[in-house]
Design an enzyme around this catalytic site. Structure first.
Site, mmCIF file in Angstrom:
data_model
loop_
_atom_site.group_PDB
_atom_site.id
_atom_site.type_symbol
_atom_site.label_atom_id
_atom_site.label_comp_id
_atom_site.label_asym_id
_atom_site.label_seq_id
_atom_site.Cartn_x
_atom_site.Cartn_y
_atom_site.Cartn_z
ATOM 1 N N ASP A 11 0.866 -1.187 0.000
ATOM 2 C CA ASP A 11 0.000 0.000 0.000
ATOM 3 C C ASP A 11 0.897 1.229 0.000
ATOM 4 O O ASP A 11 2.091 1.140 0.304
ATOM 5 C CB ASP A 11 -0.896 0.012 1.248
ATOM 6 C CG ASP A 11 -1.790 1.253 1.301
ATOM 7 O OD1 ASP A 11 -2.391 1.603 0.265
ATOM 8 O OD2 ASP A 11 -1.876 1.894 2.365
ATOM 9 N N SER A 12 0.313 2.371 -0.331
ATOM 10 C CA SER A 12 1.077 3.619 -0.276
ATOM 11 C C SER A 12 1.507 3.917 1.165
ATOM 12 O O SER A 12 2.483 4.625 1.382
ATOM 13 C CB SER A 12 0.216 4.761 -0.798
ATOM 14 O OG SER A 12 -1.002 4.810 -0.084
ATOM 15 N N GLU A 160 -5.704 8.792 9.698
ATOM 16 C CA GLU A 160 -4.346 8.717 10.236
ATOM 17 C C GLU A 160 -4.251 9.435 11.587
ATOM 18 O O GLU A 160 -3.518 9.023 12.472
ATOM 19 C CB GLU A 160 -3.365 9.325 9.242
ATOM 20 C CG GLU A 160 -3.409 8.605 7.915
ATOM 21 C CD GLU A 160 -2.056 8.470 7.275
ATOM 22 O OE1 GLU A 160 -1.191 9.297 7.564
ATOM 23 O OE2 GLU A 160 -1.890 7.520 6.484
ATOM 24 N N CYS A 192 -11.224 3.085 -0.635
ATOM 25 C CA CYS A 192 -9.884 3.495 -0.198
ATOM 26 C C CYS A 192 -9.618 2.730 1.090
ATOM 27 O O CYS A 192 -10.508 2.630 1.949
ATOM 28 C CB CYS A 192 -9.836 5.000 0.068
ATOM 29 S SG CYS A 192 -8.312 5.548 0.874
ATOM 30 N N HIS A 194 -8.077 3.362 3.656
ATOM 31 C CA HIS A 194 -8.153 4.138 4.902
ATOM 32 C C HIS A 194 -9.591 4.212 5.432
ATOM 33 O O HIS A 194 -9.800 4.404 6.628
ATOM 34 C CB HIS A 194 -7.685 5.580 4.674
ATOM 35 C CG HIS A 194 -6.204 5.757 4.707
ATOM 36 N ND1 HIS A 194 -5.377 5.228 3.763
ATOM 37 C CD2 HIS A 194 -5.399 6.418 5.591
ATOM 38 C CE1 HIS A 194 -4.121 5.569 4.046
ATOM 39 N NE2 HIS A 194 -4.113 6.293 5.148
HETATM 40 N N1 DGL Z 1 -4.592 3.720 0.764
HETATM 41 C C1 DGL Z 1 -4.803 4.515 -0.407
HETATM 42 C C2 DGL Z 1 -5.967 3.934 -1.229
HETATM 43 O O1 DGL Z 1 -6.490 2.904 -0.923
HETATM 44 C C3 DGL Z 1 -5.103 5.951 -0.068
HETATM 45 C C4 DGL Z 1 -3.963 6.741 0.514
HETATM 46 C C5 DGL Z 1 -3.179 7.502 -0.510
HETATM 47 O O2 DGL Z 1 -3.663 8.508 -1.050
HETATM 48 O O3 DGL Z 1 -2.034 7.098 -0.740
HETATM 49 O O4 DGL Z 1 -6.386 4.502 -2.205
#
Ligand code: DGL
Length: 273
Positions: A11-12, A160, A192, A194
């Site tokens: 993941d990012s 976060e 997403c 998050h």
């Molecule tokens: N976790 C990323 C997603 O699922 C979102 C966070 C980001 O913008 O890097 O899209």
């Protein structure tokens, strides 16, 4: 036969830990290797070219560590880069968009006829919304369905920060979700990784009959069905989870613990070439 190689997840940042958690619950014997590209987060505001470049490097690192399957536990990376990742991956590969789309349609088809005409709402980052990846995935499965994409960029920093159920989160949810309620959407995809942390606030801002689809759960299910019996790790002590990050700090440790719902294991700092 038992294959002890880890399953790689990427993941990012820490959002994909919601997917890791769902995978760990379904496959408790498997070793998991998670990479969060925390030095380059967020991906959701970056250009498709940049996301593709970062995503390929991140997955390249997982492959160099000998993973037996790759889960792209990031909607933005899946939406913009799954095809680019597939070019370098020779093990089973699963992204979060297609399982989320499938789960949404499964739920939609179980609704009473009168409720099936409203659009499926997808809450996601700006980059995922711009790609219309969920719209394409849903129409590929059933062209009759309409999709309402809604970018909710503030949900990422709120998750976060741990501000998931306070007045700021409620105000953001009310603002972002008004068009979803207006469109009469009954099925809403958390597009997403998050967003599952804000599930309760999102649900409270929508009519009570709304059904939220968590693509983390759907992705874990997809992985289970993709992992052939000979790729499974059988027996022995429970699987071990190893977390890699490209930037580490005390704050990140706290945030990771919030996403995992428990103390995060040691974070290993890595550099992407
Ligand atoms: N976790 C990323 C997603 O699922 C979102 C966070 C980001 O913008 O890097 O899209």
């Amino acid at each position: 036969m038992s294959d002890a190689r880890p399953i790689g997840l990427f993941d990012s940042g820490v959002g994909g830990l919601t997917v890791l958690d769902a995978v760990a619950r379904r496959l408790p014997d498997e070793n998991l290797l998670y990479l969060g590209d925390t030095a380059r987060l967020p991906y959701g505001t970056k250009s498709p070219e940049t996301v593709r470049r970062y995503a390929r490097r991140a997955v390249g690192l997982l492959l160099s560590r000998g993973v037996k399957a790759v889960v792209v536990a990031c909607n933005t990376a899946t939406a913009l880069a799954l095809d680019a990742i597939a070019e370098i991956v020779d093990v089973p590969l699963v992204g979060v968009v297609e399982p989320g789309a499938r789960a949404a349609l499964r739920v939609l088809s179980a609704l009473p006829e009168a409720d099936r005409g409203a659009p499926v709402a997808v809450l996601a980052t700006e980059a995922t919304v711009a790609s219309d990846a969920y719209g394409r995935a849903i129409r590929a499965l059933d062209p009759r369905h309409r999709v309402l994409n809604v970018a909710c960029p503030l949900f990422v920093p709120l998750a976060e920060e741990g501000w998931t159920e306070n007045e700021v989160a409620r105000a953001a949810a009310a603002r972002y979700l008004a068009p979803v309620a207006d469109a009469g959407a009954r099925v809403v995809v958390l597009g997403c990784t998050h967003y599952p942390l804000l599930k309760r606030t999102i649900a409270a801002a929508l009519p009570p009959a709304t059904i939220l689809i968590d693509s983390a759960e759907a992705t874990a299910e997809a992985l289970v069905s993709l992992l052939a019996p000979e790729l499974r790790r059988n027996g022995g002590p429970g699987g071990v989870t190893h977390l890699l990050v490209t930037d580490s700090s005390e704050r990140l440790r706290r945030v990771a613990a919030r996403f995992l719902g428990r103390e995060a294991a040691a974070l290993e700092l890595v550099d992407l070439p």
